[in-house]
Design a protein around this motif. Structure first.
Motif, short mmCIF file in Angstrom:
data_model
loop_
_atom_site.label_atom_id
_atom_site.label_comp_id
_atom_site.label_asym_id
_atom_site.label_seq_id
_atom_site.Cartn_x
_atom_site.Cartn_y
_atom_site.Cartn_z
N UNK A 19 -125.49 -32.27 -38.81
CA UNK A 19 -126.00 -33.63 -38.71
C UNK A 19 -126.01 -34.30 -40.08
N UNK A 20 -126.49 -33.59 -41.08
CA UNK A 20 -126.50 -34.15 -42.44
C UNK A 20 -125.08 -34.50 -42.88
N UNK A 21 -124.13 -33.61 -42.59
CA UNK A 21 -122.73 -33.84 -42.96
C UNK A 21 -122.16 -35.06 -42.25
N UNK A 22 -122.48 -35.19 -40.96
CA UNK A 22 -121.99 -36.34 -40.18
C UNK A 22 -122.59 -37.65 -40.69
N UNK A 27 -122.30 -42.87 -43.50
CA UNK A 27 -122.80 -43.74 -44.57
C UNK A 27 -121.71 -44.10 -45.56
N UNK A 28 -120.90 -43.11 -45.93
CA UNK A 28 -119.86 -43.33 -46.94
C UNK A 28 -118.77 -44.28 -46.45
N UNK A 29 -118.59 -44.35 -45.14
CA UNK A 29 -117.50 -45.17 -44.61
C UNK A 29 -117.96 -46.48 -43.98
N UNK A 30 -119.21 -46.50 -43.50
CA UNK A 30 -119.69 -47.70 -42.81
C UNK A 30 -120.86 -48.37 -43.51
N UNK A 31 -121.50 -47.64 -44.42
CA UNK A 31 -122.65 -48.21 -45.11
C UNK A 31 -123.91 -48.23 -44.28
N UNK A 32 -123.87 -47.58 -43.12
CA UNK A 32 -125.06 -47.52 -42.26
C UNK A 32 -125.03 -46.20 -41.49
N UNK A 33 -126.20 -45.81 -40.99
CA UNK A 33 -126.30 -44.56 -40.23
C UNK A 33 -127.20 -44.78 -39.01
N UNK A 34 -127.12 -43.83 -38.08
CA UNK A 34 -128.03 -43.84 -36.94
C UNK A 34 -129.44 -43.54 -37.46
N UNK A 35 -130.35 -44.50 -37.32
CA UNK A 35 -131.65 -44.40 -37.98
C UNK A 35 -132.47 -43.20 -37.50
N UNK A 36 -132.46 -42.93 -36.20
CA UNK A 36 -133.23 -41.80 -35.67
C UNK A 36 -132.76 -40.48 -36.27
N UNK A 37 -131.44 -40.32 -36.33
CA UNK A 37 -130.87 -39.10 -36.89
C UNK A 37 -131.18 -39.00 -38.38
N UNK A 38 -131.08 -40.12 -39.07
CA UNK A 38 -131.37 -40.16 -40.50
C UNK A 38 -132.83 -39.75 -40.77
N UNK A 63 -133.89 -35.11 -31.77
CA UNK A 63 -133.65 -35.60 -33.13
C UNK A 63 -132.39 -35.05 -33.76
N UNK A 64 -131.88 -33.97 -33.17
CA UNK A 64 -130.66 -33.32 -33.68
C UNK A 64 -129.44 -33.61 -32.81
N UNK A 65 -129.54 -34.62 -31.96
CA UNK A 65 -128.46 -34.90 -31.01
C UNK A 65 -127.11 -35.10 -31.71
N UNK A 66 -127.12 -35.82 -32.82
CA UNK A 66 -125.87 -36.04 -33.56
C UNK A 66 -125.33 -34.73 -34.11
N UNK A 67 -126.20 -33.92 -34.65
CA UNK A 67 -125.78 -32.64 -35.20
C UNK A 67 -125.25 -31.69 -34.14
#
Length: 208
Positions: A19-22, A27-38, A63-67
């Motif tokens: 999740x941290x890697x994703x 962030x590096x490509x879009x400048x934003x992240x999924x706030x819940x995951x963050x 909370x780890x759905x993205x990961x």
């Protein structure tokens, strides 16, 4: 702890790494992240005395759905799984191994984290001041290793101070999950030889 339960907790901690890697890639490509995951990833850094593995990630697998999704994609070799995300995850696991052998650095990190936790009580876990403090801690410790994670993305995004600090804080979150994964018995060779077991553990963990 039963073997099955340990497998589930290992899978959750490994999902924390992915999740941290994703999030770093987002962030590096879009400048934003999924706030819940963050928020889940950053908060995991501050959970230094949890009751169990799920407590590190807010008490729920949600909370780890993205990961979980990203880890599944890696194991199933999905075409849309970014090679950058995989590289960040593997690099995080490597840095965790380096850190684990440096008792002095681990002690320094523990002391600084107590200060960050106190600060988070006055603001919030994801307040820019807290993120800046975690990023500074990463720079003063993990970044001093000869091996560094090279984050690729949009230069204009990465040049912004707040984005660079979020990236460092997320990498720190990944290392926190990697430490937990190792404490629970996770080993890198299992990523190659135990993929079906990890997938089953992720399915079981989703029902916790």
């Amino acid at each position: 702890m039963s073997s099955n339960r340990q497998d589930q907790e290992q899978a959750l901690a490994l999902a924390g790494v992915f999740q941290a890697a994703a999030l770093v890639h987002q962030l590096a490509n879009k400048g934003m992240v999924a706030q819940d995951s963050f928020e889940t990833s950053i908060t995991s850094i501050l959970e230094t005395d949890p009751e169990n593995t799920l407590a590190v990630y807010g008490g729920s697998p949600q909370g780890l759905a993205l990961g979980v999704k990203t880890l599944r994609g890696f194991i199933n070799k999905d075409a849309d799984t970014s090679t950058h995300v995989l590289r960040y995850a593997m690099s995080i696991l490597y840095l965790e191994k380096r850190l684990r052998k440096d008792d002095q650095m681990l002690q320094a990190i523990g002391q600084r984290l107590e200060q960050v936790k106190m600060q988070s009580h006055h603001f919030s876990n994801t307040h820019e001041n807290v993120i800046a403090n975690i990023a500074s801690l990463y720079q003063d410790t993990i970044s001093t290793f000869s091996f560094r994670i090279q984050v690729q993305g949009e230069p204009n995004i990465l040049r912004q101070t707040n984005n660079a600090e979020k990236v460092r804080a997320l990498l720190f979150a990944g290392i926190r999950s990697a430490i937990l994964w190792h404490q629970l018995g996770g080993r890198r060779w299992r990523l190659l030889l135990g993929r079906k077991k990890i997938l089953q553990a992720l399915d079981d963990a989703a029902r916790l």
